[in-house]
Write a protein that holds these residues in place. Structure first.
Motif, PDB file in Angstrom:
ATOM      1  N   UNK A 103       0.692  -1.246  -0.147  1.00 13.73           N
ATOM      2  CA  UNK A 103       0.063  -0.122   0.061  1.00 13.73           C
ATOM      3  C   UNK A 103       0.794   1.355  -0.223  1.00 13.73           C
ATOM      4  N   UNK A 104       2.098   1.183   0.688  1.00 15.80           N
ATOM      5  CA  UNK A 104       2.784   2.331   0.582  1.00 15.80           C
ATOM      6  C   UNK A 104       3.250   2.715  -0.688  1.00 15.80           C
ATOM      7  N   UNK A 105       3.487   1.856  -1.656  1.00 14.23           N
ATOM      8  CA  UNK A 105       3.864   2.222  -3.013  1.00 14.23           C
ATOM      9  C   UNK A 105       2.874   2.688  -3.956  1.00 14.23           C
ATOM     10  N   UNK A 106       1.559   2.719  -3.427  1.00 15.65           N
ATOM     11  CA  UNK A 106       0.386   3.068  -4.063  1.00 15.65           C
ATOM     12  C   UNK A 106      -0.064   4.516  -3.561  1.00 15.65           C
ATOM     13  N   UNK A 107       0.633   5.714  -3.872  1.00 11.77           N
ATOM     14  CA  UNK A 107       0.398   6.851  -3.369  1.00 11.77           C
ATOM     15  C   UNK A 107      -0.501   7.993  -4.008  1.00 11.77           C
ATOM     16  N   UNK A 111      -5.554  10.196   1.057  1.00 12.81           N
ATOM     17  CA  UNK A 111      -6.247   9.617   2.489  1.00 12.81           C
ATOM     18  C   UNK A 111      -5.890   8.193   2.680  1.00 12.81           C
ATOM     19  N   UNK A 112      -5.885   7.251   1.682  1.00  9.54           N
ATOM     20  CA  UNK A 112      -5.573   5.886   1.870  1.00  9.54           C
ATOM     21  C   UNK A 112      -4.134   5.774   2.349  1.00  9.54           C
ATOM     22  N   UNK A 113      -3.314   6.514   1.734  1.00 11.43           N
ATOM     23  CA  UNK A 113      -1.834   6.559   2.206  1.00 11.43           C
ATOM     24  C   UNK A 113      -1.517   7.148   3.623  1.00 11.43           C
ATOM     25  N   UNK A 114      -2.389   8.062   4.152  1.00 10.86           N
ATOM     26  CA  UNK A 114      -2.468   8.395   5.465  1.00 10.86           C
ATOM     27  C   UNK A 114      -2.867   7.169   6.598  1.00 10.86           C
ATOM     28  N   UNK A 115      -3.842   6.573   6.023  1.00 12.19           N
ATOM     29  CA  UNK A 115      -4.354   5.486   6.935  1.00 12.19           C
ATOM     30  C   UNK A 115      -3.670   4.543   6.991  1.00 12.19           C
ATOM     31  N   UNK A 116      -2.774   4.064   6.022  1.00 11.02           N
ATOM     32  CA  UNK A 116      -1.882   3.009   5.921  1.00 11.02           C
ATOM     33  C   UNK A 116      -0.641   3.549   6.915  1.00 11.02           C
ATOM     34  N   UNK A 117      -0.083   4.538   6.778  1.00  9.06           N
ATOM     35  CA  UNK A 117       0.771   5.187   7.865  1.00  9.06           C
ATOM     36  C   UNK A 117       0.249   5.085   9.140  1.00  9.06           C
ATOM     37  N   UNK A 118      -0.801   5.742   9.492  1.00 15.58           N
ATOM     38  CA  UNK A 118      -1.248   5.455  10.671  1.00 15.58           C
ATOM     39  C   UNK A 118      -1.444   4.084  11.476  1.00 15.58           C
ATOM     40  N   UNK A 119      -1.619   3.107  10.583  1.00 17.38           N
ATOM     41  CA  UNK A 119      -1.788   1.548  10.967  1.00 17.38           C
ATOM     42  C   UNK A 119      -0.389   1.125  10.963  1.00 17.38           C
ATOM     43  N   UNK A 120       0.632   1.675  10.294  1.00 16.39           N
ATOM     44  CA  UNK A 120       2.010   1.210  10.200  1.00 16.39           C
ATOM     45  C   UNK A 120       2.680   1.652  11.604  1.00 16.39           C
ATOM     46  N   UNK A 157       3.822  15.780   3.428  1.00 16.42           N
ATOM     47  CA  UNK A 157       3.916  17.113   4.090  1.00 16.42           C
ATOM     48  C   UNK A 157       2.589  16.819   5.117  1.00 16.42           C
ATOM     49  N   UNK A 158       2.557  17.760   6.208  1.00 17.70           N
ATOM     50  CA  UNK A 158       1.439  17.803   6.969  1.00 17.70           C
ATOM     51  C   UNK A 158       1.616  16.477   7.732  1.00 17.70           C
ATOM     52  N   UNK A 159       0.085  16.069   8.179  1.00 17.64           N
ATOM     53  CA  UNK A 159       0.016  14.812   8.986  1.00 17.64           C
ATOM     54  C   UNK A 159       0.529  13.604   8.202  1.00 17.64           C
ATOM     55  N   UNK A 160       0.312  13.571   7.018  1.00 12.85           N
ATOM     56  CA  UNK A 160       0.898  12.217   6.327  1.00 12.85           C
ATOM     57  C   UNK A 160       2.574  12.344   6.800  1.00 12.85           C
ATOM     58  N   UNK A 161       3.181  13.438   6.690  1.00 17.15           N
ATOM     59  CA  UNK A 161       4.715  13.254   7.067  1.00 17.15           C
ATOM     60  C   UNK A 161       4.692  12.781   8.480  1.00 17.15           C
TER      61      UNK A 161
END
Length: 761
Positions: A103-107, A111-120, A157-161
């Motif tokens: 999922x990290x490779x699909x950017x 929003x999906x990337x942010x949720x993936x990082x939150x879970x990670x 950037x932001x919360x994703x970062x």
């Protein structure tokens, strides 16, 4: 294990289930109630659930988690069954890691990337605390997840970062898997921190990442081997994360414009956690600074006035959360002062020393002369005993040189002071430069700057952090006492004793006294008052103790006493003790409940890497070893030991049987183990003052960036052992009435090398 509703007896009596009933929810949303036999393993439970729910995938692809996403393991399964915790049947950690990496490779979808990082960030954090989730970390790393995470950090950037950096921070708590981080990544983190516009939730994990890299020094690697006694190079195993350290990070810091300035400015942040993170990074840099970059780094900190920023923190409303960090900084600054004091002045090898001397001479506005023997008369005009600068500053080193320079350059009236002294007869002149060096010795003795890494101060020392300013005040006082007492050359020791006495009085209770009172004490106190007080002090003190050899002996004994008490404290940790599981003092619950397991036994393992513990409803006999202590806390994860931070739950101790107060009142015997990124990981209350001192100071002494003492009891032990040892040593001398000189003068060197040392018979 069985599914469905618990049966009710046919006679209408109450149901008596053999085992508790838990609710299990699948990924598809299906919810079932099931009885789980506590004697089963987690693998058996998952296997039976897959059979009962007719799932087609292999049972090895699934795992159990609770509602907080904590992984269910064989160690905590029985506890969760008894508590009837709602469980979830989810992907196994290894499978979850592979899907997360993909999922990290699909950017494309932010929003999906942010949720993936939150879970990670959540799962990687769990992998450090619970051993079975090592599968997640291993699988994530094996699937090139680390490189994908780094790519996100470079572009987010932001919360994703913020989520990406927190995931990286959590991953770096592992002792493997991140050895591939390169200079480009370190510089990217430096740039993120250098930007004043970076969000607080971005700066916190970025600061923690740099701190971890600084502490990943090859010389601190566990099980380090030294190859080749002549070269002394460290040999690290392949893939070791201990390949960074201060020098690697500092090289990237120098490229980041305004990096240190921005970090120091964040000490004044309204966000307490941000100030704490910045303080811990500065402490880590101070503790691990390499010899080659030490002077450059310290000079930069001095230029940015980091000590003034820390003094401001001392009076801040957020001080309760920063006490340990500030005491760490004080201990580190003692190391700085000690190192400067023991660094000899070298005019040939150190250009900065030559520059300092030129500044001193220029500010004095003097001209070189010749004495009656035709010899150069320069530094003797300032009050030194000879023209040999290296020899004159041999006892106070670079610190003495810096103090003299700041004293002269900071006083525009200094040329008048020195001209006034030169107008007097030679025997009546106050040797100002020599007086400056003596004040350095007096202040070093007052603040116990005996050895690097040893500090027994349990309170804030704002005047110590203003060392050079105090030195200027005391040196001016020395010159004034010299004039008011009509002293001559032979009275130097007598005037120094007056300054030593006044220093003790002026710097008393420095954690609560304002600066203007210190200035008043030094500037307004009259000679007669100081002399009368000193005479009273001499009635109860032994003049022998003020002699330089005795002061040096005390310094040596102080270091030995500190190390002895440190080992004793650590032994107490290894023996273990019972504590009360406390409640946060700022709890918002008006009716706190008594916890089901209010007691905790803590013990440090022999390797000093983990605190093993067990929670219980009652205290019971704990066997030696770690078999009775199934849970553990990693010592490296403890960033601070906060004291007076939590309250006793109701009805645990006799004195707490009274109605609980609201909000709960913090116990003076409480302490919390704080992590850099998840707050408190343990809140405990000691049974008595002695146990509290053992554990708070023992844990502080264990920390890599610690070294300070937080209890007056431990500080008192160190001082008492030092004084007892000193008196025992002096019995051998005073009993024989041996005269101890104030100093030793070396004779002239041999005229040639045609000699040898004879063996003693």
């Amino acid at each position: 294990m069985s599914s469905g509703t618990p049966p009710t007896p046919s006679n209408g009596g109450p149901a008596v289930p053999l085992v508790p009933t838990n609710t299990v929810t699948t990924a598809s949303g299906l919810t079932v109630r099931t009885r789980i036999d506590p004697v089963l393993t987690v693998d058996d439970v998952v296997r039976q659930l897959c059979v009962n729910l007719k799932l087609k995938d292999q049972p090895s692809n699934f795992a159990l988690r609770d509602e907080t996403d904590e992984l269910v393991t064989n160690d905590n399964l029985r506890r969760k069954i008894r508590a009837k915790v709602n469980l979830k049947l989810v992907n196994a950690p290894s499978r979850e890691a592979m899907e997360t990496a993909e999922k990290l490779r699909l950017r494309d979808d932010t929003n999906a990337l942010k949720m993936t990082l939150f879970t990670l960030q959540k799962y990687i954090r769990a992998s450090r605390l619970l051993e079975p989730e090592e599968q997640f970390a291993q699988s994530f790393i094996n699937c090139s997840g680390l490189s994908d995470l780094i790519d996100v950090i470079f572009g987010a950037h932001g919360n994703t970062l913020a989520y990406a950096l927190t995931a990286m921070q959590n991953l770096m708590e592992l002792d493997y898997g991140w050895s591939s981080l390169d200079d480009a990544f370190i510089f990217q983190v430096v740039q993120i921190l250098s930007s004043p516009q970076s969000l607080i939730n971005v700066c916190r994990p970025a600061t923690a990442i740099l701190k971890k890299l600084v502490e990943a020094d090859p010389m601190t690697a566990p099980g380090l081997q030294i190859a080749g006694s002549s070269r002394g190079t460290s040999v690290l195993p392949p893939g070791s994360v201990y390949r960074y350290g201060f020098s690697v990070v500092f090289e990237q810091m120098r490229k980041g414009r305004g990096f240190l300035e921005t970090v120091i400015s964040r000490l004044g942040s309204a966000d307490t956690a941000m100030a704490q993170y910045s303080m811990m990074l500065i402490n880590s840099l101070l503790s691990h600074a390499s010899d080659t970059r030490w002077e450059e780094f310290i000079a930069e900190l001095e230029r940015l006035n980091v000590r003034k920023a820390v003094v401001r923190l001392m009076s801040s409303h957020t001080i309760e959360d920063l006490t340990s960090c500030i005491l760490d900084f004080q201990a580190n600054f003692i190391r700085v002062i000690h190192r400067k004091k023991t660094t000899p002045v070298d005019l040939e090898a150190e250009p900065s020393h030559v520059v300092a001397l030129k500044g001193i001479w220029t500010s004095s506005q003097l001209s070189e002369q010749t004495d009656e023997n035709g010899q150069l008369l320069k530094w003797r005009l300032l009050g030194l005993g000879s023209e040999n600068i290296e020899e004159e500053f041999s006892d106070v080193g670079m610190l003495g040189l810096e103090c003299l320079r700041k004293f002269i350059e900071g006083d525009p009236d200094f040329p008048k002071i020195i001209q006034e002294q030169l107008s007097r007869p030679l025997a009546r002149r106050c040797p100002v430069a020599r007086a400056s060096n003596e004040v350095v010795e007096i202040l070093s003795e007052h603040w116990a700057i005996f050895a690097p890494g040893y500090s027994t101060s349990t309170t804030f020392q704002p005047f110590f952090l203003d060392f050079y300013r105090v030195h200027s005040l005391a040196t001016h006082f020395f010159v004034r006492m010299w004039s008011e007492s009509g002293a001559s050359t032979d009275d130097f020791a007598r005037v120094a004793a007056l300054v030593r006495s006044q220093t003790k009085v002026s710097l008393r209770m420095e954690n609560v006294r304002p600066w203007h009172e210190v200035e008043h004490d030094f500037n307004a106190c009259e000679y007669r008052t100081v002399r009368e007080r000193q005479m009273k002090e001499l009635e109860v003190e032994d003049d022998l103790l003020s002699k330089i050899p005795i002061r040096n002996l005390r310094a040596k004994l102080y270091k030995e006493s500190y190390e002895f008490v440190r080992q004793q404290r650590i032994q107490c940790l290894m023996q273990g003790a019972w504590f009360i599981n406390a409640l946060p003092a700022n709890s918002t619950s008006a009716n706190p409940r008594r916890p089901t397991r209010p007691w905790r036994f803590l013990r440090l393992d022999p390797g000093m890497k983990y605190l093993h513990y067990v929670d219980s409803s009652i205290k019971f006999a704990i066997r030696s070893g770690l078999e009775d202590l199934p849970e553990r806390i990693e010592v490296a994860s403890i960033s601070e030991i906060a004291t007076g931070s939590c309250a006793a739950p109701p009805h645990v101790l006799r004195e707490s049987d009274l109605p609980p107060t609201f909000p709960p009142v913090a116990s003076p015997l409480s302490f919390s183990l704080l992590s850099a990124h998840e707050g408190s990981i343990a809140d405990q209350i000691a049974p008595d003052q002695s146990r509290w001192a053992d554990w708070t100071d023992g844990l502080n002494m264990l920390r890599r960036d610690g070294g300070h003492v937080s209890s007056k009891e431990t500080a008192g032990f160190v001082q008492a052992l030092t004084e007892i040892g000193l008196k025992i040593k002096l019995l051998d001398l005073s009993g024989e009435m041996v005269e101890i000189p104030s100093g030793l003068v070396a004779g002239p060197p041999p005229s040639n090398t045609d000699f040898f040392f004879s063996d003693l018979v």
